[in-house]
Design a protein around this motif. Structure first.
Motif, short mmCIF file in Angstrom:
data_model
loop_
_atom_site.label_atom_id
_atom_site.label_comp_id
_atom_site.label_asym_id
_atom_site.label_seq_id
_atom_site.Cartn_x
_atom_site.Cartn_y
_atom_site.Cartn_z
N LEU A 55 -5.97 10.66 -8.17
CA LEU A 55 -6.03 9.21 -8.51
C LEU A 55 -7.12 9.06 -9.34
O LEU A 55 -7.04 8.15 -10.39
CB LEU A 55 -5.98 8.47 -7.28
CG LEU A 55 -4.58 8.50 -6.38
CD1 LEU A 55 -4.52 7.58 -5.25
CD2 LEU A 55 -3.32 8.15 -7.42
N ARG A 63 0.58 -1.30 0.13
CA ARG A 63 0.13 -0.09 0.04
C ARG A 63 0.85 1.29 -0.04
O ARG A 63 1.82 1.26 0.66
CB ARG A 63 -0.77 0.05 1.13
CG ARG A 63 -1.63 -1.18 1.59
CD ARG A 63 -2.79 -1.61 0.38
NE ARG A 63 -2.92 -3.07 0.37
CZ ARG A 63 -3.69 -3.69 1.08
NH1 ARG A 63 -4.39 -3.00 2.11
NH2 ARG A 63 -3.80 -4.91 0.99
N GLY A 64 0.22 2.26 -0.74
CA GLY A 64 1.19 3.41 -0.57
C GLY A 64 0.06 4.56 -1.30
O GLY A 64 -0.19 4.51 -1.91
N LEU A 65 0.64 5.75 -0.53
CA LEU A 65 0.07 7.21 -1.06
C LEU A 65 1.06 8.10 -0.95
O LEU A 65 2.03 7.88 -0.32
CB LEU A 65 -1.23 7.44 -0.02
CG LEU A 65 -2.27 6.51 -0.28
CD1 LEU A 65 -3.34 6.69 0.94
CD2 LEU A 65 -3.24 6.73 -1.65
N TYR A 66 1.07 9.46 -1.51
CA TYR A 66 1.56 10.49 -1.32
C TYR A 66 1.62 10.63 0.04
O TYR A 66 0.59 11.59 0.31
CB TYR A 66 1.25 11.62 -2.54
CG TYR A 66 1.87 11.18 -3.75
CD1 TYR A 66 3.29 11.23 -4.09
CD2 TYR A 66 0.91 11.10 -4.80
CE1 TYR A 66 3.59 10.75 -5.45
CE2 TYR A 66 1.33 10.82 -6.08
CZ TYR A 66 2.42 10.51 -6.52
OH TYR A 66 2.90 10.23 -7.57
N LYS A 67 2.68 10.93 0.91
CA LYS A 67 2.62 11.18 2.06
C LYS A 67 2.36 12.79 2.53
O LYS A 67 1.69 12.87 3.50
CB LYS A 67 4.05 10.88 2.80
CG LYS A 67 4.24 9.59 3.03
CD LYS A 67 5.10 9.05 4.16
CE LYS A 67 5.22 7.71 4.49
NZ LYS A 67 5.69 6.78 3.44
N GLN A 79 -6.49 3.91 1.08
CA GLN A 79 -6.29 3.37 0.04
C GLN A 79 -7.42 2.52 -0.85
O GLN A 79 -7.34 2.44 -1.93
CB GLN A 79 -5.05 2.26 0.54
CG GLN A 79 -4.42 1.77 -0.61
CD GLN A 79 -3.12 2.40 -0.82
OE1 GLN A 79 -2.47 2.63 0.09
NE2 GLN A 79 -2.68 2.66 -2.22
N GLN A 94 -5.76 14.22 -3.12
CA GLN A 94 -4.89 12.78 -3.61
C GLN A 94 -5.95 12.21 -4.31
O GLN A 94 -5.41 11.27 -5.58
CB GLN A 94 -4.43 12.13 -2.57
CG GLN A 94 -3.44 10.83 -2.77
CD GLN A 94 -2.20 10.84 -1.88
OE1 GLN A 94 -1.54 10.16 -2.41
NE2 GLN A 94 -2.51 11.11 -0.74
#
Lengths: 437, 304
Positions: free
Chosen positions: B95, B80-84, B139, B91
């Motif tokens: 996406l 999992r990952g997102l722009y911190k 997410q 965001q």
């Protein structure tokens, strides 16, 4: 294309809205102006310290013949050497020039002081002594001083460049400065913005958002969007700097001129007060005038457009490589091994540029460096203020465009594999393998 | 709706997928199971067009998989990952727009999901300010925001606390009711047993099992039962069944038995009832995990 534009705008806006961007935008021109002001002050005020030289001339040839200079003041004494030396102990700041009566035979000329004399001081004195001797000998040969004064030519070379538009005044100094500054800016910018691209790629990779993004867009689109977005940030920064510094400098020089009276007057006064003999300073051009004049002769629109082109071209080449490096590693500390081959041509060109190209802008080394796409952004910027034939410029431009198309293609092949690789120490062999996937 | 035909993928040192084929029907909840390194993620990346297969073809709604299908697939990767440092609202809109939504549409959908998932107050927050569970929620929303026809969830329940896992599970089932096709990928096979209608098990790049979950499990039933009684049997030899194991637990006796050929449970119970009081009887149906272990290591399998 719509997706690339979306990525560009995110990359651009997320950086431009940062506080650090605003700070950099205002801080750099301010520092530049401050530097400019300091140089200016030093120029106008000059080296305030006037060195006192006491001349003890036993030969009698040089007595009263030394000419005072901006930072040199001669007085003549006639004591015994021992007493003069003793006096010297009391006046710690002054120098004693002792010329033996038989100096021509035994070569006994000494400069005595408590502090070490500078090289300039000795050279100045030697030069003056040489002139005095020459004059003396000419007089002895029966040549009149008036004739001599007429014969003594006071000049400085005015460089003129012959081009299609006719003769132009040039100043090697100012041209070199422009070349130095613009190429230095490109050199710095390639590092700063290239590293930003690399960091952006690493960030996406280590945040693991990369998989979400590449399930929506092609890796190439993401790489391109990132490169163009950050490039736009760089351009914005440069444009703001150009606008801010030109407006600040013109404001500053306006204040200086009106506030401090005419600068030229000031300089003139200065030379009068520091020099008993005016003649030394009556050069046809004074240095500031020279620079101002030279700056007037440079075609700034041409230079700035070349600058922007070479910045963009160089940036596209190097940022693609930086992006490939970023994709190959998991964190920034691992980038070291791949950074060297990227930074080496930049550093190499910059060092060669500052030493060789600037002194000989039309040499074959300079030519080749300004043609090869990896080195041309820096090398060509040094040459441009000196004037570059159009065919060379065109060749360099075409090769630069071809160069960034090629590097972007190579980088994107490494990038598309690298971004999905985790926890692997990557070697060069590995990178080559990725390229052929 | 998704037809995977003879997909192979080779990497430098190993083969990730070897001629794998499968069919996913519209509206199905499809389980893609297998241990770590079986090739699940490789297959999912190929479906998402992140990488290309070396061999084979994929058809989406009877058309060869192409870039236009990206907008119809939602993907929740295992990592999992997102722009911190980006605000969550922005965001999610970003996406969704990358998936092809217009700004207005992306905004409306983001708003809808914020309210639905009770995260209205998070809009201006940055990802780094959220807890891990909250990030997972964001997410999840990111992967389904654009109303995909096909939703691929890689290890969907890892990282969720039981409460949020339940929330996500219900959302997934609701999406399925609304017509979305789902592919679960997991190595924790027990976590999807209750959800999936159809499963495929991958092991070492090969497909080793493919079929309807209930049919598979029925075919692996071997007439074993757990019988709990309050007193031990007086007799140890029966003609209808054999005793596999006995344990004494919570004041009760638990017998694991296996029926003999041609016997049925009624006969077994008839022979036990005179001896003791029956508390419960339960058929032992093999779990997916058991089936998997059996398939991978046939000799060591307990139901072989």
């Amino acid at each position: 294309m719509r997706k690339v534009f979306l990525i560009i705008s995110r990359e651009y806006l997320s950086r431009v809205q940062k506080k650090s961007f605003l700070i950099m935008t205002f801080l750099v021109p301010t520092l530049l102006i401050a530097m400019y002001a300091i140089i200016f002050l030093i120029f106008v005020k000059g080296d305030n310290e006037v060195q006192q030289v006491k001349v003890l001339d036993k030969s009698g040839i040089f007595n009263n013949h030394f000419k005072n200079q901006k930072n040199l003041n001669f007085t003549y004494i006639d004591y015994a050497l021992v007493i003069a030396k003793k006096n010297l102990n009391q006046h710690k700041e002054s120098f004693l020039l002792y010329i033996d009566a038989n100096y021509a035979k035994n070569g006994n000329i000494q400069i005595l002081s408590q502090k070490k004399p500078g090289l300039n001081l000795i050279t100045d004195i030697e030069n003056q002594m040489q002139t005095i001797l020459q004059t003396q000998r000419l007089l002895a040969a029966g040549i009149d001083t008036a004739v001599l004064n007429q014969a003594e030519a006071q000049f400085s070379i005015t460089a003129k460049q012959i081009s299609e538009e006719g003769e132009k005044d040039t100043s090697i100094g100012a041209t070199a400065i422009i070349g130095f500054v613009t190429s230095f800016l490109i050199y710095m910018a390639l590092f700063i913005y290239g590293a930003q691209v690399m960091r952006g790629v690493i960030e996406e990779k280590s945040n693991r958002i990369i998989e979400v993004i590449v399930s929506s867009v092609k890796p190439f689109q993401l790489m391109l969007g990132k490169i163009l977005g950050i490039g736009a940030v760089g351009l914005t920064q440069f444009l703001l700097w150009i606008i801010l510094s030109t407006s600040l400098t013109s404001a500053a020089s306006f204040v200086l001129v009106t506030d401090g009276g005419n600068i030229k007057d000031k300089i003139a006064q200065k030379s009068v007060t520091t020099n008993g003999d005016n003649k030394v300073n009556e050069l046809p051009n004074n240095p500031i005038n020279n620079v101002m004049k030279a700056i007037d002769t440079l075609d700034f629109v041409y230079i700035i457009s070349c600058f922007l082109f070479y910045f963009i071209g160089g940036y596209l080449i190097y940022s693609a490589l930086f992006a490939a490096v970023g994709s190959a590693v998991d964190n920034e500390t691992e980038t070291q091994q791949f950074m060297l081959p990227i930074t080496l041509p930049l550093i190499f060109t910059f060092i060669i540029g500052m030493n060789v190209i600037i002194n000989n802008p039309d040499s074959s080394l300079a030519f080749w460096l300004s043609i090869i796409p990896f080195t041309s952004p820096i090398a060509m910027m040094i040459r441009i203020p000196f004037g570059v034939p159009n065919c060379q410029l065109a060749l360099s431009v075409v090769l630069l465009v071809a160069g960034f198309v090629f590097t972007t293609w190579v980088a994107s092949r490494i990038y598309r594999v690298g971004i999905l690789m985790y926890g692997k120490k990557v070697s060069y062999k590995e990178l080559v393998k990725w390229f052929f996937y | 709706m998704l037809s995977i035909q003879n997909i192979s993928k080779h990497y430098a040192q190993h083969t990730a997928l070897n001629k794998v084929s499968m069919e996913v029907q519209r509206g199905q909840i499809f389980g893609l199971l297998g241990p770590n390194g079986a090739g699940k993620t490789s297959l999912i990346r190929i479906i998402n067009q992140i990488t290309a297969p070396d061999e084979g073809q994929i058809f989406f709604n009877d058309k060869k998989l192409n870039q236009s299908h990206i907008a119809k697939i939602g993907y929740l990767p295992e990592e999992r990952g997102l722009y911190k440092k980006m605000e969550i609202g922005e965001q999610l809109i970003y996406l969704a727009r990358l998936k092809g939504l217009t700004r207005a549409d992306a905004f409306a959908k983001t708003k809808y999901w914020f309210i639905k998932m009770e995260m209205e107050t998070w809009w201006k927050k940055k990802v780094e300010d959220l807890s891990k569970g909250m990030q997972q929620k964001v997410q999840f929303v990111a992967s389904i925001l654009h109303q995909p026809e096909l939703i691929i969830l890689d290890e969907p329940f890892s990282g969720f606390d039981p409460v949020n896992a339940e929330v996500i599970k219900n959302e997934i089932l609701e999406l399925n009711k609304q017509g979305a096709t789902l592919i679960f990928s997991t190595h924790r096979m027990e976590s999807v047993e209750t959800l999936c209608q159809h499963i495929v098990i991958l092991n070492k790049a090969h497909k080793i099992l493919d079929g309807n979950l209930n049919e598979i499990r029925n075919s692996y039933r071997n007439s074993s039962f757990k019988i709990v009684v309050d007193n031990p049997f007086t007799q140890t030899n029966f003609e209808n069944f054999e005793i596999l194991s006995t344990t004494f637990l919570n004041e009760c006796w638990q017998y694991y038995i296996k029926l003999n050929e041609a016997a049925n449970l009624n006969q077994v119970l008839l022979s036990i009832i005179p001896q003791t009081q029956i508390i419960s009887v339960q058929e032992i149906i093999p779990s997916i995990n058991d089936i998997f272990i059996e398939r991978v290591t046939p000799k060591a399998g307990s139901y072989a």
